[in-house]
Design a protein around this motif. Sequence first.
Motif, PDB file in Angstrom:
ATOM      1  N   GLY A 158      -5.927 -17.707 -26.833  1.00 32.89           N
ATOM      2  CA  GLY A 158      -7.084 -17.628 -27.713  1.00 32.89           C
ATOM      3  C   GLY A 158      -7.147 -18.733 -28.739  1.00 32.89           C
ATOM      4  N   GLY A 159      -6.408 -19.805 -28.517  1.00 28.04           N
ATOM      5  CA  GLY A 159      -6.431 -20.939 -29.428  1.00 28.04           C
ATOM      6  C   GLY A 159      -5.662 -20.719 -30.718  1.00 28.04           C
ATOM      7  N   GLN A 160      -5.032 -19.545 -30.874  1.00 28.80           N
ATOM      8  CA  GLN A 160      -4.313 -19.251 -32.117  1.00 28.80           C
ATOM      9  C   GLN A 160      -2.865 -18.856 -31.837  1.00 28.80           C
ATOM     10  OE1 GLN A 160      -6.641 -16.216 -34.022  1.00 28.80           O
ATOM     11  NE2 GLN A 160      -8.228 -17.645 -34.705  1.00 28.80           N
ATOM     12  N   ASP A 161      -2.680 -17.753 -31.152  1.00 31.12           N
ATOM     13  CA  ASP A 161      -1.323 -17.288 -30.878  1.00 31.12           C
ATOM     14  C   ASP A 161      -0.640 -18.179 -29.862  1.00 31.12           C
ATOM     15  OD1 ASP A 161      -1.821 -15.181 -32.559  1.00 31.12           O
ATOM     16  OD2 ASP A 161      -2.511 -13.876 -30.955  1.00 31.12           O
ATOM     17  N   ARG A 162       0.636 -18.424 -30.092  1.00 27.41           N
ATOM     18  CA  ARG A 162       1.435 -19.209 -29.149  1.00 27.41           C
ATOM     19  C   ARG A 162       2.583 -18.342 -28.651  1.00 27.41           C
ATOM     20  NH1 ARG A 162      -0.511 -24.106 -29.007  1.00 27.41           N
ATOM     21  NH2 ARG A 162       1.145 -24.823 -27.634  1.00 27.41           N
ATOM     22  N   LEU A 163       2.877 -18.482 -27.365  1.00 28.36           N
ATOM     23  CA  LEU A 163       3.859 -17.611 -26.724  1.00 28.36           C
ATOM     24  C   LEU A 163       4.715 -18.421 -25.765  1.00 28.36           C
ATOM     25  CD1 LEU A 163       4.835 -14.663 -26.050  1.00 28.36           C
ATOM     26  CD2 LEU A 163       3.132 -14.703 -24.217  1.00 28.36           C
ATOM     27  N   LYS A 164       6.027 -18.164 -25.776  1.00 32.76           N
ATOM     28  CA  LYS A 164       6.932 -18.838 -24.854  1.00 32.76           C
ATOM     29  C   LYS A 164       7.093 -18.004 -23.584  1.00 32.76           C
ATOM     30  CE  LYS A 164       9.644 -21.565 -28.130  1.00 32.76           C
ATOM     31  NZ  LYS A 164      11.015 -21.864 -28.653  1.00 32.76           N
ATOM     32  N   VAL A 165       6.957 -18.668 -22.436  1.00 34.02           N
ATOM     33  CA  VAL A 165       7.075 -18.006 -21.141  1.00 34.02           C
ATOM     34  C   VAL A 165       8.227 -18.642 -20.368  1.00 34.02           C
ATOM     35  CG1 VAL A 165       5.936 -17.502 -18.945  1.00 34.02           C
ATOM     36  CG2 VAL A 165       4.612 -17.485 -21.070  1.00 34.02           C
ATOM     37  N   SER A 166       9.161 -17.815 -19.909  1.00 36.88           N
ATOM     38  CA  SER A 166      10.293 -18.307 -19.110  1.00 36.88           C
ATOM     39  C   SER A 166       9.914 -18.305 -17.635  1.00 36.88           C
ATOM     40  CB  SER A 166      11.533 -17.432 -19.340  1.00 36.88           C
ATOM     41  OG  SER A 166      11.988 -17.551 -20.672  1.00 36.88           O
ATOM     42  N   ILE A 167       9.913 -19.476 -17.027  1.00 33.95           N
ATOM     43  CA  ILE A 167       9.553 -19.625 -15.619  1.00 33.95           C
ATOM     44  C   ILE A 167      10.846 -19.727 -14.802  1.00 33.95           C
ATOM     45  CG2 ILE A 167       8.338 -21.056 -13.932  1.00 33.95           C
ATOM     46  CD1 ILE A 167       6.567 -22.011 -16.264  1.00 33.95           C
ATOM     47  N   PRO A 168      11.082 -18.819 -13.863  1.00 33.34           N
ATOM     48  CA  PRO A 168      12.347 -18.808 -13.123  1.00 33.34           C
ATOM     49  C   PRO A 168      12.458 -19.973 -12.139  1.00 33.34           C
ATOM     50  CG  PRO A 168      10.840 -17.187 -12.212  1.00 33.34           C
ATOM     51  CD  PRO A 168      10.170 -17.731 -13.444  1.00 33.34           C
ATOM     52  N   ALA A 169      13.700 -20.310 -11.800  1.00 33.86           N
ATOM     53  CA  ALA A 169      13.956 -21.369 -10.830  1.00 33.86           C
ATOM     54  C   ALA A 169      13.428 -20.971  -9.454  1.00 33.86           C
ATOM     55  CB  ALA A 169      15.456 -21.652 -10.750  1.00 33.86           C
ATOM     56  N   GLY A 170      12.864 -21.951  -8.740  1.00 37.35           N
ATOM     57  CA  GLY A 170      12.409 -21.729  -7.369  1.00 37.35           C
ATOM     58  C   GLY A 170      11.051 -21.081  -7.251  1.00 37.35           C
ATOM     59  N   ILE A 171      10.264 -21.026  -8.322  1.00 32.84           N
ATOM     60  CA  ILE A 171       8.954 -20.378  -8.259  1.00 32.84           C
ATOM     61  C   ILE A 171       8.018 -21.148  -7.340  1.00 32.84           C
ATOM     62  CG2 ILE A 171       7.949 -21.625 -10.231  1.00 32.84           C
ATOM     63  CD1 ILE A 171       6.696 -18.880 -11.040  1.00 32.84           C
ATOM     64  N   GLU A 172       7.148 -20.422  -6.637  1.00 36.29           N
ATOM     65  CA  GLU A 172       6.191 -21.034  -5.719  1.00 36.29           C
ATOM     66  C   GLU A 172       4.869 -21.292  -6.440  1.00 36.29           C
ATOM     67  OE1 GLU A 172       6.690 -21.917  -2.657  1.00 36.29           O
ATOM     68  OE2 GLU A 172       8.498 -20.846  -2.004  1.00 36.29           O
ATOM     69  N   SER A 173       4.179 -22.337  -6.011  1.00 34.91           N
ATOM     70  CA  SER A 173       2.870 -22.626  -6.578  1.00 34.91           C
ATOM     71  C   SER A 173       1.901 -21.499  -6.244  1.00 34.91           C
ATOM     72  CB  SER A 173       2.336 -23.949  -6.014  1.00 34.91           C
ATOM     73  OG  SER A 173       1.174 -24.362  -6.697  1.00 34.91           O
ATOM     74  N   GLY A 174       1.167 -21.044  -7.243  1.00 31.70           N
ATOM     75  CA  GLY A 174       0.216 -19.956  -7.055  1.00 31.70           C
ATOM     76  C   GLY A 174       0.750 -18.603  -7.465  1.00 31.70           C
ATOM     77  N   GLN A 175       2.051 -18.484  -7.710  1.00 31.49           N
ATOM     78  CA  GLN A 175       2.612 -17.205  -8.133  1.00 31.49           C
ATOM     79  C   GLN A 175       2.248 -16.927  -9.588  1.00 31.49           C
ATOM     80  OE1 GLN A 175       6.850 -17.402  -7.247  1.00 31.49           O
ATOM     81  NE2 GLN A 175       6.557 -16.143  -5.446  1.00 31.49           N
ATOM     82  N   GLY A 176       2.225 -15.645  -9.940  1.00 32.65           N
ATOM     83  CA  GLY A 176       1.888 -15.242 -11.297  1.00 32.65           C
ATOM     84  C   GLY A 176       3.061 -14.572 -11.982  1.00 32.65           C
ATOM     85  N   LEU A 177       3.168 -14.780 -13.289  1.00 43.90           N
ATOM     86  CA  LEU A 177       4.182 -14.134 -14.107  1.00 43.90           C
ATOM     87  C   LEU A 177       3.479 -13.206 -15.092  1.00 43.90           C
ATOM     88  CD1 LEU A 177       6.508 -17.175 -14.949  1.00 43.90           C
ATOM     89  CD2 LEU A 177       6.837 -15.464 -13.177  1.00 43.90           C
TER      90      LEU A 177
END
Length: 297
Positions: A158-177
């Motif tokens: 929303g242009g205000q809140d910032r959040l850190k997202v941990s992306i696991p090793a080996g993730i495929e393109s198009g997958q969602g977290l």
Amino acid sequence: MKDYYKILGVGKGASKDEIKKAFRKLAHEHHPDKNKGNEGTSQKFKEASEAYSVLSDENKRKQYDMFGSGGAQGFNPGQNQGGYGGFQGFTNGQGFNFDFSNFAGGQGIEFDLGDIFEGFFGQGGGSRRARRGANITVDLKISFKESIFGVEKEISIGGQDRLKVSIPAGIESGQGLRVSGKGEKGEGGPGDLIARIWVEEHPKFRKEGFNLIMELEIKLTMALLGATIELETLDGKIELKIPQGTTHGEILRVKRKGVPSSHGSRGDLLIITKITMPKKLSKEAQKILEDLKKEGF
């Protein structure tokens, strides 16, 4: 209703490996980075990603096979007088929450059967449970190397809140977290954040399972006599030994230089040799080859 099996070009009895193979083929063919400005190709890529996100998940695939791409809204509560529209044994839908967040192009749509049944029959003398806030879906592009080793990314909501997202090793393109409770606010609690990951292609490497694949051009003399060369990998520079008598298309294996797994092990780096032939020969080189020819080479 979308036919996800038809989109991927597989039968309804296709195995997980067949589904994955079909998606990778379509993703490689229709990836937006390879077809910039082509809306038709971009749409096919999104449809393939949507189909894969459902059919690759055992639970979502069962839900899809039962309801179709329309989700649980496809049933009619007036069709079966012995139960709630054919769902006998349900008690106002409580305890049955089907998540269709990857349907409809990853727009974060959820169908809660509890809410649907309460809308028809009420709960607790006609009271209705407060609805959760809507999910928020964001697209996040990462490099190929980041997809292999995993990475932590900071995203803006929303242009205000910032959040850190941990992306696991080996993730495929198009997958969602999914990050629970980071969606829009609602009377029944906040929705979730769905981070859709898109992996940039690498000019040298590609991934197959837990292995990394690359092609390496070598000179004819290296193939015949053998050599040791310095090779740049995702882990940094290594020394690669090319055995004497290496043939064109031979695979050289470098152990534990592939994709990390959740168990702490790693796949391998597979190097496919491509022998380059000289276009012109000096008189001296031609004479040497003629002598080799006489010796049976």
